[in-house]
Design a protein around this motif. Structure first.
Motif, PDB file in Angstrom:
ATOM      1  N   VAL A 101       0.760  -1.589  -0.396  1.00  0.00           N
ATOM      2  CA  VAL A 101      -0.032  -0.064   0.002  1.00  0.00           C
ATOM      3  C   VAL A 101       0.468   1.176   0.253  1.00  0.00           C
ATOM      4  CG1 VAL A 101      -1.926   1.213   1.115  1.00  0.00           C
ATOM      5  CG2 VAL A 101      -1.741  -1.395   1.375  1.00  0.00           C
ATOM      6  N   ASP A 102       0.614   2.102  -1.117  1.00  0.00           N
ATOM      7  CA  ASP A 102       1.088   3.846  -1.373  1.00  0.00           C
ATOM      8  C   ASP A 102       0.540   4.505  -0.539  1.00  0.00           C
ATOM      9  OD1 ASP A 102       3.390   5.116  -1.570  1.00  0.00           O
ATOM     10  OD2 ASP A 102       3.541   5.204  -3.513  1.00  0.00           O
ATOM     11  N   CYS A 103      -0.548   5.062   0.616  1.00  0.00           N
ATOM     12  CA  CYS A 103      -1.100   6.156   0.531  1.00  0.00           C
ATOM     13  C   CYS A 103      -0.841   7.156   1.671  1.00  0.00           C
ATOM     14  CB  CYS A 103      -2.750   5.131   0.834  1.00  0.00           C
ATOM     15  SG  CYS A 103      -3.690   6.377   1.049  1.00  0.00           S
ATOM     16  N   GLU A 104      -0.635   8.687   1.447  1.00  0.00           N
ATOM     17  CA  GLU A 104      -0.202   9.203   2.536  1.00  0.00           C
ATOM     18  C   GLU A 104      -1.559   8.991   3.344  1.00  0.00           C
ATOM     19  OE1 GLU A 104       1.092  12.890  -0.039  1.00  0.00           O
ATOM     20  OE2 GLU A 104       3.127  11.984  -0.785  1.00  0.00           O
ATOM     21  N   ASN A 105      -2.455   8.637   3.539  1.00  0.00           N
ATOM     22  CA  ASN A 105      -3.870   9.570   3.933  1.00  0.00           C
ATOM     23  C   ASN A 105      -3.725   8.249   4.955  1.00  0.00           C
ATOM     24  OD1 ASN A 105      -4.175  11.460   2.742  1.00  0.00           O
ATOM     25  ND2 ASN A 105      -6.025  10.504   1.344  1.00  0.00           N
ATOM     26  N   ILE A 106      -2.633   6.818   5.547  1.00  0.00           N
ATOM     27  CA  ILE A 106      -3.073   6.011   6.373  1.00  0.00           C
ATOM     28  C   ILE A 106      -2.108   6.522   7.570  1.00  0.00           C
ATOM     29  CG2 ILE A 106      -2.400   3.224   6.443  1.00  0.00           C
ATOM     30  CD1 ILE A 106      -3.465   2.520   3.648  1.00  0.00           C
ATOM     31  N   VAL A 107      -2.784   5.939   8.297  1.00  0.00           N
ATOM     32  CA  VAL A 107      -2.563   6.022  10.102  1.00  0.00           C
ATOM     33  C   VAL A 107      -2.184   4.572  10.623  1.00  0.00           C
ATOM     34  CG1 VAL A 107      -2.570   6.866  12.472  1.00  0.00           C
ATOM     35  CG2 VAL A 107      -3.202   8.576  10.159  1.00  0.00           C
ATOM     36  N   TRP A 108      -0.858   4.158  10.285  1.00  0.00           N
ATOM     37  CA  TRP A 108      -1.139   2.603  11.004  1.00  0.00           C
ATOM     38  C   TRP A 108      -1.112   2.491  12.569  1.00  0.00           C
ATOM     39  CZ3 TRP A 108      -1.525  -1.662   7.763  1.00  0.00           C
ATOM     40  CH2 TRP A 108      -0.750  -0.981   6.077  1.00  0.00           C
ATOM     41  N   ASP A 114      -4.700   2.971  21.084  1.00  0.00           N
ATOM     42  CA  ASP A 114      -3.798   2.837  19.475  1.00  0.00           C
ATOM     43  C   ASP A 114      -4.514   3.764  18.326  1.00  0.00           C
ATOM     44  OD1 ASP A 114      -1.109   4.021  18.637  1.00  0.00           O
ATOM     45  OD2 ASP A 114      -0.604   2.091  17.561  1.00  0.00           O
ATOM     46  N   VAL A 115      -5.605   2.887  18.593  1.00  0.00           N
ATOM     47  CA  VAL A 115      -6.215   3.847  17.501  1.00  0.00           C
ATOM     48  C   VAL A 115      -6.884   4.749  17.983  1.00  0.00           C
ATOM     49  CG1 VAL A 115      -8.587   3.660  16.276  1.00  0.00           C
ATOM     50  CG2 VAL A 115      -6.633   1.682  15.640  1.00  0.00           C
ATOM     51  N   VAL A 116      -8.123   5.187  18.901  1.00  0.00           N
ATOM     52  CA  VAL A 116      -8.593   5.914  19.871  1.00  0.00           C
ATOM     53  C   VAL A 116      -7.776   6.763  19.963  1.00  0.00           C
ATOM     54  CG1 VAL A 116      -9.412   6.510  22.524  1.00  0.00           C
ATOM     55  CG2 VAL A 116      -9.818   4.035  20.706  1.00  0.00           C
ATOM     56  N   ASN A 117      -6.347   6.764  20.576  1.00  0.00           N
ATOM     57  CA  ASN A 117      -5.201   8.004  21.127  1.00  0.00           C
ATOM     58  C   ASN A 117      -5.177   8.789  19.542  1.00  0.00           C
ATOM     59  OD1 ASN A 117      -4.950   7.364  23.893  1.00  0.00           O
ATOM     60  ND2 ASN A 117      -2.932   5.627  23.280  1.00  0.00           N
ATOM     61  N   ALA A 118      -4.860   7.964  18.416  1.00  0.00           N
ATOM     62  CA  ALA A 118      -4.504   8.194  16.993  1.00  0.00           C
ATOM     63  C   ALA A 118      -5.337   9.479  16.768  1.00  0.00           C
ATOM     64  CB  ALA A 118      -3.956   6.966  16.477  1.00  0.00           C
ATOM     65  N   LEU A 193     -12.383   3.717   9.596  1.00  0.00           N
ATOM     66  CA  LEU A 193     -11.527   2.937  10.502  1.00  0.00           C
ATOM     67  C   LEU A 193     -11.443   0.824   9.829  1.00  0.00           C
ATOM     68  CD1 LEU A 193      -9.465   1.882  12.718  1.00  0.00           C
ATOM     69  CD2 LEU A 193     -11.774   2.004  14.013  1.00  0.00           C
ATOM     70  N   THR A 194     -10.434   0.599   9.119  1.00  0.00           N
ATOM     71  CA  THR A 194     -10.426  -0.903   8.754  1.00  0.00           C
ATOM     72  C   THR A 194      -9.447  -0.813   9.377  1.00  0.00           C
ATOM     73  OG1 THR A 194     -10.623  -1.501   6.805  1.00  0.00           O
ATOM     74  CG2 THR A 194      -9.193  -0.280   6.715  1.00  0.00           C
ATOM     75  N   LYS A 195      -9.797  -2.659   9.377  1.00  0.00           N
ATOM     76  CA  LYS A 195      -8.428  -2.737   9.839  1.00  0.00           C
ATOM     77  C   LYS A 195      -7.477  -4.029   8.899  1.00  0.00           C
ATOM     78  CE  LYS A 195     -11.108  -6.249  12.536  1.00  0.00           C
ATOM     79  NZ  LYS A 195     -11.966  -7.466  13.168  1.00  0.00           N
ATOM     80  N   GLU A 196      -6.608  -4.058   8.881  1.00  0.00           N
ATOM     81  CA  GLU A 196      -5.876  -4.623   7.360  1.00  0.00           C
ATOM     82  C   GLU A 196      -5.904  -6.329   7.396  1.00  0.00           C
ATOM     83  OE1 GLU A 196      -0.635  -5.540   6.433  1.00  0.00           O
ATOM     84  OE2 GLU A 196      -1.506  -5.047   9.141  1.00  0.00           O
ATOM     85  N   SER A 197      -6.956  -6.344   6.146  1.00  0.00           N
ATOM     86  CA  SER A 197      -7.174  -7.203   6.553  1.00  0.00           C
ATOM     87  C   SER A 197      -6.950  -8.561   5.034  1.00  0.00           C
ATOM     88  CB  SER A 197      -9.340  -7.367   6.710  1.00  0.00           C
ATOM     89  OG  SER A 197      -9.885  -6.347   4.902  1.00  0.00           O
ATOM     90  N   VAL A 217      -7.849   7.439   5.986  1.00  0.00           N
ATOM     91  CA  VAL A 217      -7.980   5.927   6.681  1.00  0.00           C
ATOM     92  C   VAL A 217      -6.619   5.538   7.998  1.00  0.00           C
ATOM     93  CG1 VAL A 217      -7.911   3.943   6.043  1.00  0.00           C
ATOM     94  CG2 VAL A 217      -8.072   5.098   4.214  1.00  0.00           C
ATOM     95  N   PHE A 218      -7.912   4.709   8.884  1.00  0.00           N
ATOM     96  CA  PHE A 218      -7.046   3.960  10.319  1.00  0.00           C
ATOM     97  C   PHE A 218      -6.894   2.885  10.195  1.00  0.00           C
ATOM     98  CE2 PHE A 218      -8.414   8.460  11.980  1.00  0.00           C
ATOM     99  CZ  PHE A 218      -7.277   9.388  12.432  1.00  0.00           C
ATOM    100  N   VAL A 219      -5.784   1.700  10.262  1.00  0.00           N
ATOM    101  CA  VAL A 219      -5.449   1.132   9.967  1.00  0.00           C
ATOM    102  C   VAL A 219      -5.372   0.085  10.650  1.00  0.00           C
ATOM    103  CG1 VAL A 219      -4.908  -0.544   8.323  1.00  0.00           C
ATOM    104  CG2 VAL A 219      -5.557   1.107   7.320  1.00  0.00           C
ATOM    105  N   VAL A 220      -5.855  -0.517  11.376  1.00  0.00           N
ATOM    106  CA  VAL A 220      -5.393  -1.563  12.418  1.00  0.00           C
ATOM    107  C   VAL A 220      -4.440  -3.305  11.839  1.00  0.00           C
ATOM    108  CG1 VAL A 220      -5.621  -3.063  14.390  1.00  0.00           C
ATOM    109  CG2 VAL A 220      -7.329  -1.030  13.874  1.00  0.00           C
TER     110      VAL A 220
END
Length: 598
Positions: A101-108, A114-118, A193-197, A217-220
């Motif tokens: 994945v090459d996307c600047e909008n992703i927050v891993w 960690d998601v809630v804090n981010a 918000l999604t999972k790395e599925s 996009v927040f990704v777990v």
């Protein structure tokens, strides 16, 4: 006995793959909602604790566990790992493929805390969560303060879970109602918000939808797997590991094509050239996109090149190149791109129709593409690749290569990268190749016959035609008709020995003896319809082999019976092949019993 944990797309593929074998297995899902047919297995459901799993494995003599459960089923993965160590059972993990994945909008994010804090840090106030109903509890600290929508399955148990957590029902959206893109348009969230599925979880579709709307996009991240799992990512890798660990599960084992061997050798050679490292095992992708592994026999380094050797493993397929030594020599070059050359034992193309220029090394397009993909991922400069196969010139005499104009050695082939035992697919591919060569060389008529014997008889009728016009169909009459239609053959002539003809006349387009036998009742009724004598009908009722028919029928009865038998064969074939079709019925001694032209 194998125990499979599924409930996923990978679980379904596991069932289909295991059903190709003869061994028994259990397919376990947590709930009872998934409906699946298991030809050689038993579908069970219900969550298993550690002690439940140990007891089940012991009482059912389980020898192998396949973990094909969801990548975020961390508790199950952990339990499986502990049970496998305790009982000494191997575990195959059927993992999903995870695209780069090459996307600047992703927050891993590592987990939901960690998601809630981010999200708080980024000032996200309006969220579309695509992580499922089970994560409503995990994200409670967030959705109590911020507008949040959850996409869930439209099930009673999902509604119950949401209600128990106090989540507002008007903020639930459903999988079947709208696409992610539509939901984003309707809800106008700040982020999703999604999972790395992985690929089968629709991960890229979610990323692309968010990217098109310019939102974060927040990704777990997916949890790490236990280190005692053997990881595969597709049906071929799964089957090969089962074959290795439980050899008796599949009566016949799969293997690799020469194209796969050349790819593995070329990649190992380039890695040695670039790094000096001589690997003992190499991974590579087959055309389906699945990553597989192959052992490397040895690697030889020279000043400006490296050569890697692998031993061809054809499994239980009767492949003449099985156990042959295949090598790839890779060297840096001044030109752009990759050039391929044939070394010892690799033939040269002398006729058009194979998708390669005349004079080129007989390295087919798919193996070239496989090698190019692997090598260009490691190095973007020019390369020369020379593929060799020890003893290939002698082996080529036992193949169809001389028929299609490949001289001096074998061809490096393979459309799937995998050799399935007694591969019907590979046989059909050889028929397709031969038809294309025949057409490319101007053959106005293509003659198809079951084998060498019928070909010999057919050649006496068509002395003017070159060798390329004669093609063997074995038992695959129906598939050969389809291939001829697809290739655009104008005039097809099928030679039929009696044994094939009596099966085909009844409508059996695959005449293999394992699938269909001579039906005396059909032949008897055919003789009756033709007005054959009572003596001939009685003789047919007692025949043991179709080849006996000419000696059982009187001259008058034969003149009625054989043309009708051939007419019915022609009728079934013409339903598939729409071009100009003729047929010849041949006795065991070569006598022409009937033909469709005068």
């Amino acid at each position: 006995m194998i125990l499979v944990f599924g409930g996923t797309t990978e679980g379904r593929i596991s069932v289909k793959t295991l059903d190709e074998g003869v061994g028994h297995y259990f397919y376990s899902t947590r709930g009872d909602l998934q409906k699946i047919e298991c030809a050689h297995g038993e579908h069970i459901n219900g969550a298993m604790t550690h002690s439940d799993m140990v007891g089940f494995c012991r009482s059912n003599a389980i020898r192998l566990i396949i973990d094909a459960a969801h990548p975020f089923a961390s508790s199950l993965h952990s339990t499986v790992s502990k049970v496998s160590r305790e009982l000494g059972l191997p575990v195959i993990r059927f993992e999903r493929r995870y695209p780069a994945v090459d996307c600047e909008n992703i927050v891993w994010c590592d987990d939901y805390d960690d998601v809630v804090n981010a999200m708080e840090k980024c000032g996200t106030n309006r969220l579309l969560a695509l992580t499922g109903v089970q994560t409503i509890r995990n994200l409670k600290p967030y959705w109590r303060k911020h507008e949040t929508w959850f996409r869930i399955l439209k099930r009673e148990e999902s509604f119950k879970l949401a209600t128990e957590e106090g989540f507002p029902m008007d903020r639930l959206v459903y999988y079947d109602d709208s696409s992610v893109d539509s939901l984003i348009q309707d809800i106008q969230p700040d982020a999703i918000l999604t999972k790395e599925s992985g690929e089968t979880g629709g991960f890229m579709e979610k990323i692309e939808a968010a990217e098109s709307h310019g939102i974060k996009v927040f990704v777990v991240k997916r949890p790490k797997l236990p280190d005692n799992f053997i990881v595969v990512e597709g049906r071929h890798g799964l089957r090969r590991e089962v074959e290795r660990l439980l050899p008796e599960f599949y009566p016949l084992h799969t293997g690799f094509t020469t194209g796969s061997c050349a790819t593995a050798a070329a990649k190992a050679a380039l890695m040695a050239l670039l790094t000096g490292e001589k690997v003992r095992d190499i991974d590579f992708k087959i055309p389906e996109g699945e990553t597989l592994h192959m052992p490397v026999g040895s690697i030889r380094m020279d000043n400006d090149s490296a050569t890697a050797y692998v031993v061809k493993d054809a499994g239980d397929d009767p492949d003449v190149t099985d156990k042959s030594l295949i090598s790839a020599k890779v060297s840096f070059a001044d030109h752009d791109g990759i050039c391929f050359f044939g070394g010892e034992g690799v033939g040269t193309v002398t006729l058009p129709g194979l998708g390669l220029p005349v004079g080129e090394a007989a390295i087919n397009p798919v193996p070239r593409s496989m090698m190019s993909s692997e090598l260009s991922a490691l190095y973007d400069g020019g390369l020369d690749v020379t593929v060799s196969l020890e003893g290939g010139e002698e082996l080529a005499e036992r193949t169809f290569n001389p028929r299609v104009g490949i001289v001096g050695g074998v061809s490096i082939i393979g459309t799937s990268g995998i050799v399935r035992p007694f591969s019907h697919e590979a046989f059909l591919e050889s028929i397709r190749r031969e038809m294309k060569v025949a057409l490319a060389n101007g053959c106005e008529k293509v003659i198809v016959n079951s084998g060498g014997k019928s070909e010999k008889y057919m050649k006496t009728l068509f002395l003017e035609l070159p060798q390329q016009a004669f093609i063997h169909y074995g038992n695959a009459i129906g598939d050969t008709m389809k291939i001829a239609e697809e290739c655009g053959v104008k005039h097809l002539i099928i030679g039929l020995m009696l044994g094939k003809a009596v099966k085909l006349a009844e409508g059996n387009m695959d005449t293999h003896s394992h699938k269909v036998t001579v039906n005396r009742e059909f032949l008897k009724s055919l003789a009756e319809e033709c007005g054959c004598s009572e003596g001939s009908r009685k003789a047919i009722a007692n025949l043991s082999l179709a080849r006996q028919l000419p000696s059982l029928l009187s001259e008058t009865d034969a003149a009625r019976f054989f043309p009708e038998l051939l007419r019915r064969c022609h009728l079934h074939c013409s339903e598939i092949f729409k071009g100009n079709l003729d047929a010849v019925l041949i006795a065991d001694d070569g006598k022409i019993l009937s033909k469709t032209w005068r």
